[in-house]
Design a protein around this motif. Structure first.
Motif, short mmCIF file in Angstrom:
data_model
loop_
_atom_site.label_atom_id
_atom_site.label_comp_id
_atom_site.label_asym_id
_atom_site.label_seq_id
_atom_site.Cartn_x
_atom_site.Cartn_y
_atom_site.Cartn_z
N ARG A 158 0.96 -1.32 0.01
CA ARG A 158 -0.05 -0.09 0.02
C ARG A 158 0.84 1.37 0.18
N LEU A 159 1.95 1.13 0.82
CA LEU A 159 2.73 2.21 0.70
C LEU A 159 3.41 2.63 -0.68
N ALA A 160 3.97 1.46 -1.11
CA ALA A 160 4.63 1.54 -2.45
C ALA A 160 3.71 1.98 -3.54
N ARG A 161 2.43 1.83 -3.47
CA ARG A 161 1.25 2.18 -4.46
C ARG A 161 1.06 3.62 -4.21
N GLY A 162 1.39 4.30 -3.08
CA GLY A 162 0.83 5.57 -2.79
C GLY A 162 -0.68 5.64 -2.08
N ASP A 163 -0.94 4.43 -1.66
CA ASP A 163 -2.38 4.53 -1.12
C ASP A 163 -2.35 5.15 0.33
N ILE A 164 -1.29 5.02 1.04
CA ILE A 164 -1.06 5.59 2.20
C ILE A 164 0.09 6.45 2.33
N ASP A 165 0.49 7.23 3.39
CA ASP A 165 1.69 8.18 3.25
C ASP A 165 2.45 7.32 4.35
N ALA A 166 3.66 7.86 4.68
CA ALA A 166 4.49 7.32 5.72
C ALA A 166 4.26 7.36 7.05
N GLU A 167 3.46 8.48 7.57
CA GLU A 167 2.55 8.53 8.86
C GLU A 167 1.85 7.41 9.20
N GLU A 168 0.86 7.27 8.15
CA GLU A 168 -0.09 6.21 8.30
C GLU A 168 0.69 4.76 8.37
N TYR A 169 1.79 4.55 7.48
CA TYR A 169 2.32 3.42 7.33
C TYR A 169 3.14 2.95 8.70
N GLU A 170 3.69 4.16 9.45
CA GLU A 170 4.23 3.89 10.81
C GLU A 170 3.33 3.35 11.83
N ARG A 171 2.23 4.31 11.81
CA ARG A 171 1.15 4.07 12.72
C ARG A 171 0.64 2.58 12.67
N VAL A 172 0.12 2.18 11.57
CA VAL A 172 -0.48 0.92 11.39
C VAL A 172 0.71 -0.22 11.70
N ARG A 173 2.04 -0.05 11.30
CA ARG A 173 2.84 -1.13 11.47
C ARG A 173 3.20 -1.02 13.00
N ARG A 174 3.22 -0.03 13.55
CA ARG A 174 3.36 -0.01 15.22
C ARG A 174 2.06 -0.82 15.81
N ALA A 175 0.99 -0.62 15.35
CA ALA A 175 -0.28 -1.49 15.96
C ALA A 175 0.06 -2.76 15.53
N LEU A 176 0.54 -3.02 14.25
CA LEU A 176 0.72 -4.80 14.15
C LEU A 176 1.70 -5.40 14.80
N ARG A 177 2.63 -4.63 15.33
CA ARG A 177 3.80 -5.51 16.26
C ARG A 177 3.18 -5.95 17.51
#
Length: 72
Positions: free
Chosen positions: A51-70
């Motif tokens: 999703r980040l690579a396609r540009g569907d989400i920005d870096a902030e959203e990416y980091e937020r969701v990634r932290r939530a998935l850990r």
């Protein structure tokens, strides 16, 4: 005396072909299912990366969701 007991002389050959065709069709089905399963991504982080690579989400959203998935 009939040696084939009324089923016809080619019954064995026909049954052999049915079995062989069934085996080949089953093998093709297994290969197709494995190929389709390989295309699916089972990892949430992989989907997030895409999703980040396609540009569907920005870096902030990416980091937020990634932290939530850990796992905690």
């Amino acid at each position: 005396m009939r040696w084939y007991h009324g089923y016809g002389p080619m019954t064995g050959g026909v049954l052999l072909w049915v079995v062989l065709v069934s085996l080949v069709a089953g093998a093709a089905l297994v290969v197709a299912l494995v190929a389709l399963r390989g295309r699916r991504s089972g990892s949430a982080t992989h989907v997030l990366d895409e999703r980040l690579a396609r540009g569907d989400i920005d870096a902030e959203e990416y980091e937020r969701v990634r932290r939530a998935l850990r796992p905690s």
